[in-house]
Design a protein around this motif. Sequence first.
Motif, mmCIF file in Angstrom:
data_model
loop_
_atom_site.group_PDB
_atom_site.id
_atom_site.type_symbol
_atom_site.label_atom_id
_atom_site.label_comp_id
_atom_site.label_asym_id
_atom_site.label_seq_id
_atom_site.Cartn_x
_atom_site.Cartn_y
_atom_site.Cartn_z
ATOM 1 N N ARG A 105 0.822 -1.212 0.000
ATOM 2 C CA ARG A 105 0.000 0.000 0.000
ATOM 3 C C ARG A 105 0.856 1.262 0.000
ATOM 4 O O ARG A 105 0.640 2.172 -0.792
ATOM 5 N N GLU A 106 1.832 1.313 0.889
ATOM 6 C CA GLU A 106 2.630 2.542 0.994
ATOM 7 C C GLU A 106 3.546 2.730 -0.218
ATOM 8 O O GLU A 106 3.871 3.870 -0.570
ATOM 9 N N SER A 107 3.947 1.624 -0.854
ATOM 10 C CA SER A 107 4.724 1.744 -2.086
ATOM 11 C C SER A 107 3.892 2.443 -3.156
ATOM 12 O O SER A 107 4.399 3.218 -3.957
ATOM 13 N N VAL A 166 8.273 10.656 7.522
ATOM 14 C CA VAL A 166 7.241 10.231 6.567
ATOM 15 C C VAL A 166 7.857 9.422 5.422
ATOM 16 O O VAL A 166 9.075 9.414 5.240
ATOM 17 N N GLU A 167 6.978 8.760 4.672
ATOM 18 C CA GLU A 167 7.411 7.782 3.661
ATOM 19 C C GLU A 167 8.278 8.404 2.565
ATOM 20 O O GLU A 167 9.175 7.749 2.032
ATOM 21 N N TYR A 168 7.977 9.624 2.192
ATOM 22 C CA TYR A 168 8.769 10.318 1.161
ATOM 23 C C TYR A 168 9.869 11.062 1.909
ATOM 24 O O TYR A 168 9.720 12.208 2.298
ATOM 25 N N LEU A 255 13.733 1.191 6.315
ATOM 26 C CA LEU A 255 13.753 1.474 7.761
ATOM 27 C C LEU A 255 12.347 1.834 8.247
ATOM 28 O O LEU A 255 11.916 1.437 9.337
ATOM 29 N N HIS A 256 11.634 2.595 7.420
ATOM 30 C CA HIS A 256 10.265 3.000 7.744
ATOM 31 C C HIS A 256 9.395 1.749 7.985
ATOM 32 O O HIS A 256 8.644 1.669 8.951
ATOM 33 N N HIS A 257 9.565 0.763 7.113
ATOM 34 C CA HIS A 257 8.740 -0.439 7.253
ATOM 35 C C HIS A 257 9.237 -1.364 8.354
ATOM 36 O O HIS A 257 8.448 -2.112 8.933
ATOM 37 N N ALA A 259 10.147 -0.103 11.121
ATOM 38 C CA ALA A 259 9.486 0.541 12.266
ATOM 39 C C ALA A 259 8.007 0.157 12.341
ATOM 40 O O ALA A 259 7.485 -0.157 13.417
ATOM 41 N N HIS A 260 7.309 0.192 11.197
ATOM 42 C CA HIS A 260 5.904 -0.231 11.201
ATOM 43 C C HIS A 260 5.783 -1.673 11.727
ATOM 44 O O HIS A 260 4.912 -1.988 12.532
ATOM 45 N N ALA A 261 6.671 -2.546 11.221
ATOM 46 C CA ALA A 261 6.601 -3.957 11.609
ATOM 47 C C ALA A 261 6.911 -4.125 13.099
ATOM 48 O O ALA A 261 6.251 -4.897 13.803
HETATM 49 ZN ZN ZN Z 1 4.129 4.393 6.740
#
Ligand code: ZN
Length: 285
Positions: A105-107, A166-168, A255-257, A259-261
């Motif tokens: 989704r975030e991709s 944030v993702e970007y 790294l963002h993902h 953290a989500h995980a």
């Molecule tokens: Zn995210």
Amino acid sequence: MPAERPAPQPVHYEVRGPVAYVTMNRPEYRNAQNSAMTYALDSAFYRAADDADVKVVVLAGAGEHFSAGHDIGTPERDAHLPFERRAGLWWDHSDKRGAESRFARESEVYLGMCRRWRELPKPVIASVQGACVAGGLMLAWVCDLIVASEDAFFADPVVRMGIPGVEYFAHPWVMPPRIAKEFLFTGERMSARRAYEVGMVNRVVPRGELAAATRDLADRVAEMPRLGLALTKRAVNQAEDLQGLHAGMDAVFGLHHLAHAHNAETAADPLGGMDVRAMKEAGTR
Ligand code: ZN
């Protein structure tokens, strides 16, 4: 049968002279971005790119604020729904689970869409007032120029969720790295004036003059030849990518993902238990 009220359009599109005005239109939710708005923005940008008479695009937000970020709690939050994907070939997230769902989704709706919009081959000018927070930053940063009103403020409080921004992840390219660390470590508001000082925005004007100042700049840029603008935009974007923006963002997305995980494994949810109220308080301090 009572007539159904038409759903309000999340994005308003209007062409005035050589300039297309794309306006986020969820002012009651400080223009929080749900997927419906994301895809409406994509359609608007595609339309502006395709219209030979449009030379420049302006991105604005209706109401008091540019954008308070991604929709993490309005009644029209639609993160669980499938949408026709346009930014990449990753599969639909809505029937997947865990990290696979989040990454897909975030991709698509965050990193992919923002990259796609950054490549729009016409200059895009952000017109920013009030809050430009978290996901709102992503929208302002994909624009080529930023005109801010004096009351505008910028913040990325998602480190409070245990997530590195944030993702970007353009932070260390749109401001000096040491300032980016302060911005992220504290999560505090950066004023429009400070954003101007560090080179993140092009102009700061009184709130009452924001629309006119943006229009003046757009009209002036629109006097340049279309192809010259497209090639110049690509030239500067390529220079940013050679300075590591594209590859750096891919690395941070991992790294963002992580953290989500980690949040999903150890906390209440992938956002580390931070809800709208907590983020609103964090982002408005
Ligand atoms: Zn995210």
